[in-house]
Write a protein that holds these residues in place. Structure first.
Motif, mmCIF file in Angstrom:
data_model
loop_
_atom_site.group_PDB
_atom_site.id
_atom_site.type_symbol
_atom_site.label_atom_id
_atom_site.label_comp_id
_atom_site.label_asym_id
_atom_site.label_seq_id
_atom_site.Cartn_x
_atom_site.Cartn_y
_atom_site.Cartn_z
ATOM 1 N N GLU A 292 56.914 21.718 100.847
ATOM 2 C CA GLU A 292 56.866 20.838 99.688
ATOM 3 C C GLU A 292 56.134 19.525 100.002
ATOM 4 O O GLU A 292 55.244 19.097 99.257
ATOM 5 C CB GLU A 292 58.296 20.558 99.215
ATOM 6 C CG GLU A 292 58.376 19.980 97.817
ATOM 7 C CD GLU A 292 59.831 19.842 97.349
ATOM 8 O OE1 GLU A 292 60.066 19.049 96.427
ATOM 9 O OE2 GLU A 292 60.715 20.515 97.935
ATOM 10 N N GLU A 293 56.479 18.910 101.135
ATOM 11 C CA GLU A 293 55.849 17.636 101.500
ATOM 12 C C GLU A 293 54.366 17.820 101.797
ATOM 13 O O GLU A 293 53.530 16.983 101.451
ATOM 14 C CB GLU A 293 56.483 17.028 102.763
ATOM 15 C CG GLU A 293 57.984 16.911 102.801
ATOM 16 C CD GLU A 293 58.630 18.051 103.568
ATOM 17 O OE1 GLU A 293 58.703 19.171 103.001
ATOM 18 O OE2 GLU A 293 59.081 17.815 104.699
ATOM 19 N N PHE A 294 54.039 18.928 102.499
ATOM 20 C CA PHE A 294 52.634 19.174 102.844
ATOM 21 C C PHE A 294 51.818 19.471 101.578
ATOM 22 O O PHE A 294 50.691 18.983 101.430
ATOM 23 C CB PHE A 294 52.540 20.337 103.845
ATOM 24 C CG PHE A 294 51.188 20.457 104.494
ATOM 25 C CD1 PHE A 294 50.878 19.720 105.629
ATOM 26 C CD2 PHE A 294 50.220 21.299 103.972
ATOM 27 C CE1 PHE A 294 49.619 19.817 106.234
ATOM 28 C CE2 PHE A 294 48.963 21.410 104.571
ATOM 29 C CZ PHE A 294 48.670 20.664 105.699
ATOM 30 N N ASP A 295 52.404 20.248 100.660
ATOM 31 C CA ASP A 295 51.709 20.552 99.401
ATOM 32 C C ASP A 295 51.458 19.290 98.581
ATOM 33 O O ASP A 295 50.425 19.177 97.907
ATOM 34 C CB ASP A 295 52.543 21.526 98.559
ATOM 35 C CG ASP A 295 52.372 22.962 99.007
ATOM 36 O OD1 ASP A 295 51.437 23.254 99.780
ATOM 37 O OD2 ASP A 295 53.185 23.808 98.588
ATOM 38 N N ALA A 296 52.403 18.354 98.636
ATOM 39 C CA ALA A 296 52.229 17.114 97.879
ATOM 40 C C ALA A 296 51.048 16.317 98.445
ATOM 41 O O ALA A 296 50.291 15.690 97.697
ATOM 42 C CB ALA A 296 53.503 16.282 97.922
ATOM 43 N N ARG A 297 50.875 16.370 99.751
ATOM 44 C CA ARG A 297 49.796 15.601 100.400
ATOM 45 C C ARG A 297 48.448 16.321 100.305
ATOM 46 O O ARG A 297 47.415 15.682 100.111
ATOM 47 C CB ARG A 297 50.189 15.376 101.866
ATOM 48 C CG ARG A 297 49.115 14.789 102.768
ATOM 49 C CD ARG A 297 48.878 13.331 102.506
ATOM 50 N NE ARG A 297 47.850 12.802 103.393
ATOM 51 C CZ ARG A 297 46.551 12.747 103.103
ATOM 52 N NH1 ARG A 297 46.123 13.157 101.931
ATOM 53 N NH2 ARG A 297 45.690 12.251 103.975
ATOM 54 N N PHE A 298 48.455 17.647 100.494
ATOM 55 C CA PHE A 298 47.221 18.444 100.509
ATOM 56 C C PHE A 298 47.357 19.620 99.542
ATOM 57 O O PHE A 298 47.520 20.775 99.969
ATOM 58 C CB PHE A 298 46.935 18.965 101.925
ATOM 59 C CG PHE A 298 46.785 17.895 102.973
ATOM 60 C CD1 PHE A 298 45.668 17.068 102.982
ATOM 61 C CD2 PHE A 298 47.745 17.715 103.953
ATOM 62 C CE1 PHE A 298 45.524 16.067 103.954
ATOM 63 C CE2 PHE A 298 47.610 16.724 104.928
ATOM 64 C CZ PHE A 298 46.491 15.901 104.922
ATOM 65 N N PRO A 299 47.252 19.352 98.246
ATOM 66 C CA PRO A 299 47.536 20.415 97.270
ATOM 67 C C PRO A 299 46.604 21.617 97.460
ATOM 68 O O PRO A 299 45.384 21.460 97.539
ATOM 69 C CB PRO A 299 47.274 19.726 95.923
ATOM 70 C CG PRO A 299 47.378 18.265 96.197
ATOM 71 C CD PRO A 299 46.920 18.077 97.612
ATOM 72 N N GLY A 300 47.206 22.773 97.537
ATOM 73 C CA GLY A 300 46.425 24.010 97.582
ATOM 74 C C GLY A 300 46.037 24.476 98.966
ATOM 75 O O GLY A 300 45.621 25.627 99.137
ATOM 76 N N LEU A 301 46.162 23.612 99.969
ATOM 77 C CA LEU A 301 45.674 23.991 101.303
ATOM 78 C C LEU A 301 46.534 25.092 101.926
ATOM 79 O O LEU A 301 46.003 26.093 102.435
ATOM 80 C CB LEU A 301 45.618 22.757 102.202
ATOM 81 C CG LEU A 301 45.047 22.955 103.609
ATOM 82 C CD1 LEU A 301 43.683 23.622 103.580
ATOM 83 C CD2 LEU A 301 44.968 21.619 104.345
ATOM 84 N N LEU A 302 47.848 24.939 101.854
ATOM 85 C CA LEU A 302 48.698 26.001 102.399
ATOM 86 C C LEU A 302 48.519 27.300 101.631
ATOM 87 O O LEU A 302 48.445 28.385 102.228
ATOM 88 C CB LEU A 302 50.173 25.571 102.347
ATOM 89 C CG LEU A 302 50.719 24.903 103.592
ATOM 90 C CD1 LEU A 302 52.187 24.535 103.391
ATOM 91 C CD2 LEU A 302 50.582 25.828 104.809
ATOM 92 N N ALA A 303 48.417 27.202 100.331
ATOM 93 C CA ALA A 303 48.240 28.412 99.521
ATOM 94 C C ALA A 303 46.981 29.161 99.953
ATOM 95 O O ALA A 303 46.962 30.394 100.028
ATOM 96 C CB ALA A 303 48.162 28.045 98.036
ATOM 97 N N LEU A 304 45.939 28.396 100.256
ATOM 98 C CA LEU A 304 44.676 28.994 100.686
ATOM 99 C C LEU A 304 44.845 29.779 101.984
ATOM 100 O O LEU A 304 44.341 30.903 102.113
ATOM 101 C CB LEU A 304 43.666 27.864 100.891
ATOM 102 C CG LEU A 304 42.198 28.205 100.914
ATOM 103 C CD1 LEU A 304 41.728 28.636 99.545
ATOM 104 C CD2 LEU A 304 41.395 26.985 101.371
ATOM 105 N N VAL A 305 45.531 29.209 102.945
ATOM 106 C CA VAL A 305 45.660 29.921 104.227
ATOM 107 C C VAL A 305 46.716 31.021 104.147
ATOM 108 O O VAL A 305 46.620 32.017 104.866
ATOM 109 C CB VAL A 305 45.940 28.978 105.423
ATOM 110 C CG1 VAL A 305 44.868 27.921 105.542
ATOM 111 C CG2 VAL A 305 47.306 28.353 105.369
ATOM 112 N N LEU A 306 47.684 30.872 103.262
ATOM 113 C CA LEU A 306 48.718 31.914 103.174
ATOM 114 C C LEU A 306 48.205 33.152 102.446
ATOM 115 O O LEU A 306 48.579 34.269 102.772
ATOM 116 C CB LEU A 306 49.970 31.363 102.478
ATOM 117 C CG LEU A 306 50.710 30.280 103.255
ATOM 118 C CD1 LEU A 306 51.872 29.723 102.442
ATOM 119 C CD2 LEU A 306 51.209 30.791 104.612
ATOM 120 N N ARG A 307 47.315 32.955 101.497
ATOM 121 C CA ARG A 307 46.831 34.118 100.734
ATOM 122 C C ARG A 307 45.942 35.016 101.598
ATOM 123 O O ARG A 307 45.723 36.175 101.263
ATOM 124 C CB ARG A 307 46.084 33.658 99.482
ATOM 125 C CG ARG A 307 44.636 33.367 99.742
ATOM 126 C CD ARG A 307 43.780 33.026 98.542
ATOM 127 N NE ARG A 307 42.432 32.805 99.063
ATOM 128 C CZ ARG A 307 41.383 32.497 98.353
ATOM 129 N NH1 ARG A 307 41.489 32.348 97.057
ATOM 130 N NH2 ARG A 307 40.212 32.328 98.920
#
Lengths: 107, 107
Positions: A90-105
């Motif tokens: 949650e905290e990382f997504d707030a700072r870098f929106p979409g970045l985790l989603a990109l690497v997880l997909r």
């Protein structure tokens, strides 16, 4: 009395204090991507450092976790002899929106 | 006849053929981020390799451009003695949605 497995509590950096280069560099590594992806599909605090399926020794693994903590990606705490982990999603997504989603997909 | 400034045409990789680790590593560098940000605010093909304000020598700069080409971020072509550049924004965005926006907003 047994010596503690980890001598000092781990240092953490909040994602709000992380530069974008640091976040990108932390994720630009296949071992760390595996750690992040396995954490993303696990319950918080359920995974000890030794529970990940990565082809590196203990010292290297410890370094990878330090990089992930410094990038605001992972939080760790000691529970007796185990050091357990959570993805700071949650905290990382707030700072870098979409970045985790990109690497997880891509996992 | 003058020797050509660049001996061989540059190799390119299309973003569709780029692994996410490669894209992240390419962007996880302050010099390359500067190149990408300056390209993003310039017209396509308007910038020669020597026109960027980065504190590195020619050999290092050449390496940085090779990394950007291999990550599908930059396209280059030779116009006489100049090698000119464009950011592959549309193709890169299609492959890694939101990633360029993330690094450009921090510039």
């Amino acid at each position: 009395m047994a010596a503690p497995r980890h001598r000092a509590a781990p240092d953490h950096t909040h994602p709000d204090d992380v530069a974008v280069e640091t976040a990108l560099a932390a994720l630009a590594d296949p071992v760390r991507l595996t750690l992040v992806r396995e954490l993303a599909s696990s319950d918080e605090w359920s995974r000890s450092c030794g529970s990940f399926d990565v082809p590196v020794g203990k010292a290297a693994l410890s370094h990878h976790f330090a990089v992930l903590r410094a990038a605001g990606l992972v939080e760790q705490r000691d529970e007796g002899p185990r050091r357990v982990n959570r993805l700071r999603r949650e905290e990382f997504d707030a700072r870098f929106p979409g970045l985790l989603a990109l690497v997880l997909r891509e996992g």
